[in-house]
Scaffold this motif. Sequence first.
Motif, PDB file in Angstrom:
ATOM      1  N   PHE A 198       0.829  -1.213   0.000  1.00  0.00           N
ATOM      2  CA  PHE A 198       0.000   0.000   0.000  1.00  0.00           C
ATOM      3  C   PHE A 198       0.858   1.255   0.000  1.00  0.00           C
ATOM      4  N   GLU A 199       0.219   2.382  -0.270  1.00  0.00           N
ATOM      5  CA  GLU A 199       0.925   3.660  -0.179  1.00  0.00           C
ATOM      6  C   GLU A 199       0.089   4.631   0.653  1.00  0.00           C
ATOM      7  N   THR A 200       0.753   5.702   1.109  1.00  0.00           N
ATOM      8  CA  THR A 200       0.045   6.656   1.968  1.00  0.00           C
ATOM      9  C   THR A 200      -1.034   7.369   1.164  1.00  0.00           C
ATOM     10  N   SER A 201      -2.221   7.438   1.726  1.00  0.00           N
ATOM     11  CA  SER A 201      -3.333   8.102   1.040  1.00  0.00           C
ATOM     12  C   SER A 201      -3.216   9.609   1.231  1.00  0.00           C
ATOM     13  N   ASN A 202      -3.722  10.366   0.248  1.00  0.00           N
ATOM     14  CA  ASN A 202      -3.732  11.806   0.514  1.00  0.00           C
ATOM     15  C   ASN A 202      -5.056  12.276   1.124  1.00  0.00           C
ATOM     16  N   GLN A 203      -5.946  11.317   1.413  1.00  0.00           N
ATOM     17  CA  GLN A 203      -7.153  11.672   2.180  1.00  0.00           C
ATOM     18  C   GLN A 203      -6.903  11.392   3.654  1.00  0.00           C
ATOM     19  N   LEU A 204      -7.373  12.286   4.481  1.00  0.00           N
ATOM     20  CA  LEU A 204      -7.163  12.140   5.927  1.00  0.00           C
ATOM     21  C   LEU A 204      -8.452  11.720   6.624  1.00  0.00           C
ATOM     22  N   ILE A 205      -8.328  10.910   7.641  1.00  0.00           N
ATOM     23  CA  ILE A 205      -9.490  10.644   8.498  1.00  0.00           C
ATOM     24  C   ILE A 205      -9.355  11.589   9.692  1.00  0.00           C
ATOM     25  N   PRO A 206     -10.225  12.604   9.791  1.00  0.00           N
ATOM     26  CA  PRO A 206     -10.036  13.594  10.852  1.00  0.00           C
ATOM     27  C   PRO A 206     -10.365  13.037  12.228  1.00  0.00           C
ATOM     28  N   PRO A 207      -9.871  13.679  13.288  1.00  0.00           N
ATOM     29  CA  PRO A 207     -10.242  13.238  14.633  1.00  0.00           C
ATOM     30  C   PRO A 207     -11.729  13.463  14.865  1.00  0.00           C
ATOM     31  N   TYR A 208     -12.307  12.733  15.788  1.00  0.00           N
ATOM     32  CA  TYR A 208     -13.729  12.960  16.085  1.00  0.00           C
ATOM     33  C   TYR A 208     -13.865  14.135  17.028  1.00  0.00           C
ATOM     34  N   GLU A 209     -15.075  14.645  17.113  1.00  0.00           N
ATOM     35  CA  GLU A 209     -15.294  15.755  18.036  1.00  0.00           C
ATOM     36  C   GLU A 209     -16.581  15.513  18.823  1.00  0.00           C
ATOM     37  N   VAL A 210     -16.438  15.447  20.132  1.00  0.00           N
ATOM     38  CA  VAL A 210     -17.633  15.249  20.973  1.00  0.00           C
ATOM     39  C   VAL A 210     -17.636  16.264  22.125  1.00  0.00           C
ATOM     40  N   SER A 211     -17.324  17.494  21.788  1.00  0.00           N
ATOM     41  CA  SER A 211     -17.323  18.534  22.820  1.00  0.00           C
ATOM     42  C   SER A 211     -18.756  18.704  23.341  1.00  0.00           C
ATOM     43  N   SER A 212     -18.868  19.257  24.543  1.00  0.00           N
ATOM     44  CA  SER A 212     -20.196  19.480  25.124  1.00  0.00           C
ATOM     45  C   SER A 212     -21.025  20.351  24.190  1.00  0.00           C
ATOM     46  N   LYS A 213     -20.377  21.345  23.589  1.00  0.00           N
ATOM     47  CA  LYS A 213     -21.097  22.269  22.710  1.00  0.00           C
ATOM     48  C   LYS A 213     -21.689  21.499  21.512  1.00  0.00           C
ATOM     49  N   LEU A 214     -20.848  20.666  20.895  1.00  0.00           N
ATOM     50  CA  LEU A 214     -21.339  19.929  19.716  1.00  0.00           C
ATOM     51  C   LEU A 214     -22.515  19.022  20.092  1.00  0.00           C
ATOM     52  N   ILE A 215     -22.367  18.316  21.195  1.00  0.00           N
ATOM     53  CA  ILE A 215     -23.427  17.368  21.551  1.00  0.00           C
ATOM     54  C   ILE A 215     -24.699  18.106  21.969  1.00  0.00           C
ATOM     55  N   GLN A 216     -24.535  19.207  22.686  1.00  0.00           N
ATOM     56  CA  GLN A 216     -25.749  19.923  23.113  1.00  0.00           C
ATOM     57  C   GLN A 216     -26.481  20.588  21.940  1.00  0.00           C
ATOM     58  N   ASN A 217     -25.705  20.992  20.912  1.00  0.00           N
ATOM     59  CA  ASN A 217     -26.339  21.627  19.738  1.00  0.00           C
ATOM     60  C   ASN A 217     -26.731  20.625  18.658  1.00  0.00           C
ATOM     61  N   TYR A 218     -26.429  19.371  18.918  1.00  0.00           N
ATOM     62  CA  TYR A 218     -26.552  18.355  17.874  1.00  0.00           C
ATOM     63  C   TYR A 218     -27.918  18.350  17.190  1.00  0.00           C
ATOM     64  N   GLU A 219     -28.960  18.378  18.009  1.00  0.00           N
ATOM     65  CA  GLU A 219     -30.311  18.291  17.474  1.00  0.00           C
ATOM     66  C   GLU A 219     -30.617  19.460  16.530  1.00  0.00           C
ATOM     67  N   ALA A 220     -30.167  20.639  16.924  1.00  0.00           N
ATOM     68  CA  ALA A 220     -30.493  21.842  16.152  1.00  0.00           C
ATOM     69  C   ALA A 220     -29.675  21.942  14.862  1.00  0.00           C
ATOM     70  N   THR A 221     -28.484  21.381  14.863  1.00  0.00           N
ATOM     71  CA  THR A 221     -27.579  21.642  13.727  1.00  0.00           C
ATOM     72  C   THR A 221     -27.292  20.434  12.835  1.00  0.00           C
ATOM     73  N   ARG A 222     -27.620  19.244  13.306  1.00  0.00           N
ATOM     74  CA  ARG A 222     -27.129  18.033  12.618  1.00  0.00           C
ATOM     75  C   ARG A 222     -27.660  17.860  11.200  1.00  0.00           C
ATOM     76  N   ASN A 223     -28.753  18.556  10.862  1.00  0.00           N
ATOM     77  CA  ASN A 223     -29.329  18.335   9.532  1.00  0.00           C
ATOM     78  C   ASN A 223     -28.794  19.258   8.454  1.00  0.00           C
ATOM     79  N   PHE A 224     -27.866  20.130   8.817  1.00  0.00           N
ATOM     80  CA  PHE A 224     -27.401  21.118   7.845  1.00  0.00           C
ATOM     81  C   PHE A 224     -25.962  20.826   7.437  1.00  0.00           C
ATOM     82  N   PRO A 225     -25.804  20.275   6.252  1.00  0.00           N
ATOM     83  CA  PRO A 225     -24.480  19.765   5.875  1.00  0.00           C
ATOM     84  C   PRO A 225     -23.381  20.817   5.823  1.00  0.00           C
ATOM     85  N   ALA A 226     -23.744  22.090   5.609  1.00  0.00           N
ATOM     86  CA  ALA A 226     -22.691  23.110   5.520  1.00  0.00           C
ATOM     87  C   ALA A 226     -22.059  23.380   6.879  1.00  0.00           C
TER      88      ALA A 226
END
Length: 434
Positions: free
Chosen positions: A195-223
């Motif tokens: 294999f060779e190194t891919s130029n696509q990255l798998i980013p770290p996950y994010e589960v900050s309190s802010k993200l989880i608390q806003n999840y319902e309001a924001t999760r449907n907007f892909p931008a």
Amino acid sequence: MTKTVNIFWFRRDLRLDDNVGFYEALKGNHPVLPIFIFDSEILSKLPKDDARITFIHETLQNIRQTLQDNYRSSIAMHYGKPKEVYTQLIKDYNINSVYTNHDYEPYAKERDTEVKSVLAEHNIEFKTYKDQVVFEKNEIVKKDGAPYKVYTPYMRSWKEKFKTLDFKIYKTKAYFKNIFQEINLPNLSLSDIGFETSNQLIPPYEVSSKLIQNYEATRNFPAQNSTSRLGPHLRFGTVSIRKMVKKAITETNEIFLHELIWREFFMQILWHFPHTAKDAFKPKYDRIEWRNNEGEFKAWCEGKTGYPFVDAGMRQLNETGFMHNRVRMLVGSFLCKHLLIDWRWGEAYFAEKLHDYDMSSNIGNWQWVAGSGVDAAPYFRIFNPTSQILKFDKNLEYIKKWVPDFQELTYPQPIVDHKEARERCLKTYKYALN
Ligand SMILES: Cc1cc2nc3c(=O)[nH]c(=O)nc-3n(C[C@H](O)[C@H](O)[C@H](O)COP(=O)(O)OP(=O)(O)OC[C@H]3O[C@@H](n4cnc5c(N)ncnc54)[C@H](O)[C@@H]3O)c2cc1C
């Protein structure tokens, strides 16, 4: 003299902490030799620059470094068919037991049966543990023992059972003194496994309190990039599901927890109904006469359908290995319903491209989109690819990012007319299902 060891075999659980099988091995009666096998069967089907392989390889190098720096230990890396790798390991070590975590996919089950029988010939025990889910197999079933086929009652029952669960985080650190002390265990570079190194990255996950608390309001907007990106981390086990469930509960976000439960719902569906990997869950849906036009499939794959929201999703997928859930539903519906292309074609394309590809979730969601699965979208619900923009990307931010050419003359004309495609779909589905 040959050393006596217990082996811990890492697979979809690439982390040192809160790893049930690893924890149990470390608590055992012999030093634990950690190993990973790059399975030649699996690798032979993947593109040489597959980002998931780069990610696995980097993660293993980090594990190796941590073990070398802190515990005078390491992880042994092997390449080949697991059965053959074990045949060699049996010659190199006096193995008492092999510990690992359950893997529920059909190929994994076959592989484990083979390995188990090779080990059994040498009186070596194969011990496996539940790790990648909170509830597995038939732990959540109806009162009469039948599996749930509808999500909401499954989810309710999951939450009820969770209240009575002895839920804990498996702290491995206390037992690290029982790791096999050898710094120079075999290592493999990406090129050693072809294999060779891919130029696509798998980013770290994010589960900050802010993200989880806003999840319902924001999760449907892909931008907005407001989802956790946990997918590949749960897939390869770089994070534990127990810690994420704990997080969802501590932050009291029911909706986020429900998403994690969807993952387990689809896992148990594939476990109870393995035929759904290939066939429609509702057999009537296999009577649909798909058009399967290859030119249209190519346009869909390349993000050139002339429907900018669909094209944005496909281009995001091709460029990054990720697509927002809302857009996955739209492109899936467009493929099966507007183009009348078999959901299996879309499922296979996603399997190749998605960094978070997971067989049970991919099949479950594709069958949901096509209408053929458990608790699926009704066949007559056909997303309108233009009005979806008004609901979920009304400022065109997502579209402009991925399809900057969408207002130019060079941008393709729609490959199908929405109204005609809708009617054709209803007619075709109705004919098959009656
Ligand atoms: C056609 C189609 C194919 C899909 N294929 C996959 C796949 O191969 N692998 C995969 O993990 N998800 C798949 N999904 C589900 C969902 O789109 C992704 O889990 C989600 O977009 C991943 O982004 P995230 O990690 O930021 O999710 P978040 O929204 O932050 O959700 C957190 C986690 O919950 C779980 N989850 C969320 N939604 C679902 C869902 N609908 N089904 C199952 N689990 C869910 C995932 O583990 C996800 O990482 C698919 C959805 C569709 C419509």
